[in-house]
Design a protein around this motif. Structure first.
Motif, PDB file in Angstrom:
ATOM      1  N   GLU A   4     -24.264 -61.254  33.160  1.00 50.57           N
ATOM      2  CA  GLU A   4     -25.112 -61.883  34.134  1.00 50.57           C
ATOM      3  C   GLU A   4     -25.688 -60.564  34.682  1.00 50.57           C
ATOM      4  O   GLU A   4     -25.365 -59.756  35.366  1.00 50.57           O
ATOM      5  CB  GLU A   4     -24.453 -62.717  35.060  1.00 50.57           C
ATOM      6  N   LEU A  57     -28.101 -60.263  37.807  1.00 48.77           N
ATOM      7  CA  LEU A  57     -28.249 -60.774  39.259  1.00 48.77           C
ATOM      8  C   LEU A  57     -29.270 -60.440  39.798  1.00 48.77           C
ATOM      9  O   LEU A  57     -30.394 -61.179  40.647  1.00 48.77           O
ATOM     10  CB  LEU A  57     -27.098 -60.324  39.977  1.00 48.77           C
ATOM     11  N   ALA A  58     -30.051 -59.181  39.419  1.00 50.46           N
ATOM     12  CA  ALA A  58     -31.168 -58.541  40.128  1.00 50.46           C
ATOM     13  C   ALA A  58     -31.709 -57.438  39.682  1.00 50.46           C
ATOM     14  O   ALA A  58     -30.945 -56.748  39.381  1.00 50.46           O
ATOM     15  CB  ALA A  58     -31.319 -58.704  41.779  1.00 50.46           C
ATOM     16  N   ASP A 100     -32.629 -61.214  26.301  1.00 52.09           N
ATOM     17  CA  ASP A 100     -33.811 -61.864  25.482  1.00 52.09           C
ATOM     18  C   ASP A 100     -33.534 -62.049  23.939  1.00 52.09           C
ATOM     19  O   ASP A 100     -34.397 -61.924  23.285  1.00 52.09           O
ATOM     20  CB  ASP A 100     -35.132 -61.406  25.665  1.00 52.09           C
ATOM     21  N   THR A 122     -37.052 -57.164  34.142  1.00 49.09           N
ATOM     22  CA  THR A 122     -37.515 -57.957  35.175  1.00 49.09           C
ATOM     23  C   THR A 122     -37.196 -59.361  35.144  1.00 49.09           C
ATOM     24  O   THR A 122     -36.693 -60.197  36.296  1.00 49.09           O
ATOM     25  CB  THR A 122     -38.528 -57.638  35.966  1.00 49.09           C
ATOM     26  N   THR A 123     -37.131 -59.835  34.151  1.00 46.44           N
ATOM     27  CA  THR A 123     -37.160 -61.489  33.750  1.00 46.44           C
ATOM     28  C   THR A 123     -35.666 -61.762  33.154  1.00 46.44           C
ATOM     29  O   THR A 123     -35.395 -62.966  32.935  1.00 46.44           O
ATOM     30  CB  THR A 123     -38.081 -62.010  32.940  1.00 46.44           C
ATOM     31  N   ARG A 176     -31.975 -62.501  32.738  1.00 42.87           N
ATOM     32  CA  ARG A 176     -30.892 -63.173  33.423  1.00 42.87           C
ATOM     33  C   ARG A 176     -29.631 -63.109  32.945  1.00 42.87           C
ATOM     34  O   ARG A 176     -28.596 -62.962  33.527  1.00 42.87           O
ATOM     35  CB  ARG A 176     -31.261 -64.569  33.648  1.00 42.87           C
ATOM     36  N   ARG A 177     -29.492 -62.835  31.416  1.00 41.29           N
ATOM     37  CA  ARG A 177     -28.207 -62.663  30.892  1.00 41.29           C
ATOM     38  C   ARG A 177     -28.456 -61.761  29.731  1.00 41.29           C
ATOM     39  O   ARG A 177     -29.457 -61.369  29.136  1.00 41.29           O
ATOM     40  CB  ARG A 177     -27.674 -64.119  30.530  1.00 41.29           C
TER      41      ARG A 177
END
Length: 436
Positions: A71, A73-74, A103, A137-138, A140-141
């Motif tokens: 994951e 997180l930021a 992605d 930046t996009t 998430r996983r």
């Protein structure tokens, strides 16, 4: 692999349903409380057989998808660079430099040193050294990887795309030339990089600088079922018993291009493939040395380890191994031919290994236990040198400490590549090998 079945990933993980949640698990654990006697025993046996078959098939079936189990997180701007906050895991909390794919594998970033770690919040802040593709930046996983670079160009190294003739067609490879003569004495020894199960030729990029500085050209190959080379007729891994033929073809290609000898580099299952090539290749006499990183030295030991990791009874795990090796088992597993696991037990065959070999292996390797690597070196110290690492996990010794890995491999290879005495002044012709 996600859930409970984890089978030998090298640079990523592919998912599989939990055996305990599937039909085989429910048959094994639930039926005993409902019915008794011979009927229960029969159902339990059927459940065990199904679980053993599932286990066997997972070992030899290439995964189609990677499990995005990490994951993000930021992602935080940091001047001209970026930092990333990740969920803390056994992988992300080890220092070093790594690859991160996101992605669906279309995005690739290089993640560097740990900046801070919060055990209480279970987060880790790391430096982002480069983003090669995708919009990080996009993200998430994604999945953690030892492949820190996407290609030789990302390392600032010139390369050539070449094709090697193999069974069923041609296999793409990168050819990275040796450093210019002003930087290293040019040699006619080539390095051939053999990646592991579920990985790609990117894995071998970690060794290219070392080979190049020693004057070796590097051939980073693909082989059957890895997504680049032609698939095998059965679409199954041979765990080294079939893939070595593609390494043999790569050696032949190198000889045609002017090499007189080769050094094989292998990671994880790639190590098992190299050992098979050194044993069976028609070019085996030109294999000057091998450098094996976290290699599979004994498949029986590795498969027993994975059965234990997945809470599969040892008897069921052994039954799965029997399916892989028995001629009748191929009807169930889909193998074109049985996999002889005993012939790949190099601890038992230690005295037969006559190629100088360096093994680099972390003692905390979670997928391929280091014990057989150490045992092989102990049984054949004349040929095998063992260099243990700590905390590197599987095939990530270079990632943890690139300087140490390169220093140790370079020092050992310099000894192996030193000019050898040749009584009588006779030299073997290129490609000479003992008949098979």
């Amino acid at each position: 692999m996600a859930s409970s079945l984890r089978l030998l990933p090298d640079s990523g993980r592919a998912s599989a349903p939990s055996p305990a949640a599937g039909p085989s698990g429910s048959a094994k654990w639930a039926v005993g409380g409902i019915i008794g006697g011979s009927a229960a025993a029969g159902v339990l046996a059927a459940g065990s057989s199904a679980l053993a078959l599932y286990f066997a098939r997972r070992v030899i079936t290439p995964a189609k998808f990677r499990d995005a189990d990490q994951e993000v997180l930021a992602v935080i701007p940091a001047g001209r660079s970026q930092h990333v906050i990740l969920a803390a895991t056994p992988e992300t909390t080890v220092d070093g430099v790594y690859g991160f794919f996101f992605d669906g594998g279309r995005g690739h970033a290089r993640i560097g040193r740990i900046l801070s770690y919060s055990p209480a919040e279970r987060t880790v802040l790391r430096e982002v050294e480069a983003v090669y593709s995708g919009d990080f930046t996009t993200a998430r996983r994604g999945w953690w990887s030892g492949a820190a670079y996407p290609d030789p160009a990302a390392m600032g190294l010139p390369s050539e795309d070449v094709l090697i003739g193999v069974d069923g067609g041609t296999a793409p490879a990168w050819l990275v030339g040796a450093a210019p003569a002003s930087e290293a004495a040019a040699t006619d020894v080539w390095a051939i990089m053999v990646h592991g199960r579920g990985a790609s030729r990117q894995e071998g990029l970690r060794a290219v600088r070392t080979a190049r500085e020693l004057g070796m050209s590097s051939l980073l190959i693909s082989y059957r079922n890895d997504g680049l080379a032609p698939s095998a007729s059965d679409g199954r891994y041979g765990l080294g018993t079939t893939e070595w033929r593609d390494v043999d073809s790569a050696i032949g290609y190198a000889l045609q291009q002017g090499a007189r000898e080769v050094v094989l580099f292998g990671w994880s299952m790639g190590g098992a493939i190299c050992l098979q090539a050194a044993d069976l290749s028609r070019h085996r006499q030109v294999i000057r040395a091998m450098v094996l990183d976290a290699p599979v030295i004994n498949w029986v030991d590795v498969l027993a380890h994975h059965a234990e990791l997945n809470r599969i009874p040892s008897s069921v795990g052994r039954y799965g191994q029997l399916m892989l090796g028995h001629p009748l088992g191929r009807r169930l597993t889909g193998l074109a031919a049985p996999v002889d696991l005993k012939t790949m037990d190099w601890v038992a065959r230690a005295v037969e290994l006559r190629t100088p070999t360096l093994i680099v292996h972390s003692v905390d390797d979670e997928y391929v236990p280091y014990g057989p690597s150490a045992a092989l070196a102990e049984k054949n110290p004349e040929m095998v040198t063992f260099e243990p690492f700590n905390t590197a996990r599987h095939t990530k010794e270079w990632n943890l400490d690139p300087e140490r890995w390169e220093r140790q491999v370079t020092a050992w290879l310099r000894q192996q590549l030193a000019p050898r005495a040749n009584p009588g002044g006779l030299e073997p012709a290129p490609g000479d090998a003992a008949p098979q």
